[in-house]
Scaffold this motif. Structure first.
Motif, short mmCIF file in Angstrom:
data_model
loop_
_atom_site.label_atom_id
_atom_site.label_comp_id
_atom_site.label_asym_id
_atom_site.label_seq_id
_atom_site.Cartn_x
_atom_site.Cartn_y
_atom_site.Cartn_z
N MET A 18 1.03 -1.50 -0.10
CA MET A 18 0.39 0.22 -0.15
C MET A 18 0.84 1.41 0.02
SD MET A 18 -3.17 -1.33 2.66
CE MET A 18 -4.27 -1.41 2.39
N GLU A 19 1.73 1.36 0.96
CA GLU A 19 2.86 2.15 1.27
C GLU A 19 3.55 2.66 -0.35
OE1 GLU A 19 7.03 3.97 3.32
OE2 GLU A 19 5.29 2.38 4.14
N THR A 20 4.13 1.92 -0.83
CA THR A 20 5.11 1.81 -1.59
C THR A 20 3.99 2.11 -3.54
OG1 THR A 20 6.24 -0.70 -1.69
CG2 THR A 20 5.94 -0.02 -3.66
N ASN A 21 2.68 1.45 -3.20
CA ASN A 21 1.62 2.32 -4.24
C ASN A 21 1.45 3.81 -4.37
OD1 ASN A 21 0.80 -0.40 -5.60
ND2 ASN A 21 -0.40 -1.15 -4.54
N GLU A 22 1.46 4.07 -2.86
CA GLU A 22 1.48 6.03 -2.69
C GLU A 22 2.39 6.33 -2.86
OE1 GLU A 22 0.90 5.70 1.55
OE2 GLU A 22 -1.19 5.57 1.99
N GLN A 23 3.18 6.50 -3.09
CA GLN A 23 4.76 6.66 -3.56
C GLN A 23 5.32 6.82 -4.92
OE1 GLN A 23 7.82 4.12 -1.39
NE2 GLN A 23 7.46 5.90 0.68
N LEU A 24 4.47 5.24 -5.98
CA LEU A 24 4.71 5.12 -6.64
C LEU A 24 3.83 6.21 -7.44
CD1 LEU A 24 5.31 3.39 -9.85
CD2 LEU A 24 2.99 1.84 -9.14
N ALA A 25 2.50 5.84 -7.24
CA ALA A 25 1.54 6.74 -7.42
C ALA A 25 1.96 8.55 -7.57
CB ALA A 25 0.26 7.27 -6.41
N LEU A 26 2.55 9.27 -6.98
CA LEU A 26 2.64 10.49 -6.26
C LEU A 26 4.48 10.84 -7.44
CD1 LEU A 26 2.90 11.21 -2.55
CD2 LEU A 26 1.71 12.28 -4.67
N ILE A 27 5.05 9.90 -7.84
CA ILE A 27 5.81 9.76 -8.73
C ILE A 27 5.07 10.37 -10.05
CG2 ILE A 27 8.16 8.67 -9.52
CD1 ILE A 27 8.83 7.37 -6.73
N ALA A 28 4.40 9.06 -10.46
CA ALA A 28 3.98 9.12 -11.75
C ALA A 28 3.25 10.53 -12.03
CB ALA A 28 2.91 7.29 -11.96
N ALA A 29 3.01 10.60 -11.25
CA ALA A 29 2.47 11.99 -11.24
C ALA A 29 2.85 13.37 -11.22
CB ALA A 29 0.90 12.09 -9.87
N GLY A 30 3.78 12.88 -10.62
CA GLY A 30 4.52 14.16 -10.02
C GLY A 30 6.05 14.56 -11.83
N ALA A 31 6.50 13.21 -12.43
CA ALA A 31 6.95 12.99 -13.52
C ALA A 31 5.94 13.53 -14.86
CB ALA A 31 7.74 11.71 -13.32
N ILE A 32 4.86 12.83 -15.00
CA ILE A 32 3.67 13.19 -16.05
C ILE A 32 3.58 14.92 -16.08
CG2 ILE A 32 1.25 13.55 -17.22
CD1 ILE A 32 1.28 9.94 -15.53
N TRP A 33 3.21 15.69 -14.73
CA TRP A 33 3.08 16.98 -14.70
C TRP A 33 3.75 17.44 -14.97
CZ3 TRP A 33 -1.61 17.22 -16.01
CH2 TRP A 33 -2.75 16.74 -15.05
N SER A 34 5.29 17.46 -14.73
CA SER A 34 6.38 18.00 -14.17
C SER A 34 7.01 18.03 -16.15
CB SER A 34 7.70 17.44 -13.89
OG SER A 34 7.89 17.67 -12.49
N TRP A 35 6.73 16.77 -16.62
CA TRP A 35 7.24 16.69 -18.01
C TRP A 35 6.04 17.80 -19.04
CZ3 TRP A 35 3.71 14.82 -22.81
CH2 TRP A 35 4.89 14.15 -23.68
N LEU A 36 5.01 17.31 -18.80
CA LEU A 36 3.99 18.73 -19.32
C LEU A 36 4.36 19.74 -19.43
CD1 LEU A 36 0.33 16.52 -19.38
CD2 LEU A 36 0.89 16.75 -21.06
N ALA A 37 3.86 20.04 -17.70
CA ALA A 37 4.76 21.66 -17.90
C ALA A 37 6.10 22.52 -19.10
CB ALA A 37 4.60 21.95 -16.73
N THR A 38 7.01 21.66 -19.06
CA THR A 38 7.86 21.33 -19.89
C THR A 38 7.98 21.15 -20.96
OG1 THR A 38 9.50 19.33 -20.22
CG2 THR A 38 9.79 21.66 -17.69
N GLN A 39 6.82 21.28 -21.74
CA GLN A 39 7.06 20.82 -23.76
C GLN A 39 5.82 21.86 -24.16
OE1 GLN A 39 8.30 17.80 -24.91
NE2 GLN A 39 8.66 17.48 -22.98
N LYS A 40 5.72 22.02 -24.72
CA LYS A 40 4.96 23.38 -25.90
C LYS A 40 3.85 21.95 -26.38
CE LYS A 40 4.74 25.34 -30.35
NZ LYS A 40 5.35 25.79 -31.76
N TRP A 41 2.61 22.61 -26.56
CA TRP A 41 0.92 21.77 -26.35
C TRP A 41 0.94 21.80 -27.76
CZ3 TRP A 41 -1.38 19.49 -22.86
CH2 TRP A 41 -3.41 19.78 -23.36
#
Length: 134
Positions: A18-41
């Motif tokens: 359960m704890e690992t899944n929480e970490q995975l969800a936070l890391i995945a969301a952070g990575a995706i949002w960070s990537w989207l923020a740095t890309q030309k739409w």
């Protein structure tokens, strides 16, 4: 008694997952949002906006399944504790008496807030890029 030890280990394993899944969800969301923020739409990115919320929902479902597994195992352990006359001393009997409410409330709040935050961010990103295009 070996069975009791094995089942307690299974509960601990579920809790770690359960704890690992929480970490995975936070890391995945952070990575995706960070990537989207740095890309030309690009219009194709609209589908990518759904991924963080989708990951959150899938892992929330996994939490629910693991939680049900823990509750089932705990119920069985309480029966073992009753047979061994350990109701006053057994961990699962103690937890049943004290309650697991905080544990469940924490996880429901975590997954609800994470999913909601991902949905809000998707809407914000979409609206921001629509404004930039117009």
């Amino acid at each position: 008694m070996d069975e009791h030890v094995l089942l307690r280990a299974e509960i601990e394993n579920h809790a770690k997952r359960m704890e690992t899944n929480e970490q995975l969800a936070l890391i995945a969301a952070g990575a995706i949002w960070s990537w989207l923020a740095t890309q030309k739409w690009e219009p194709a990115f609209t589908a990518v906006l759904c991924i963080p919320a989708g990951i959150s929902l899938l892992l929330a479902g996994k939490w629910w399944a693991l939680s049900c597994g823990i509750m089932s195992t705990a119920k069985y352990l309480r029966r073992i504790e009753a047979v061994l006359e350990l109701e006053k001393y057994g961990w699962e009997s103690h937890i049943e008496h004290e309650g697991r409410g905080w544990f469940t409330r924490y996880h429901i709040a975590f997954w609800s807030l994470l999913t909601l935050a991902n949905i809000i961010l998707a809407i914000v990103f979409l609206n921001l890029h629509k404004r930039l295009v117009s």
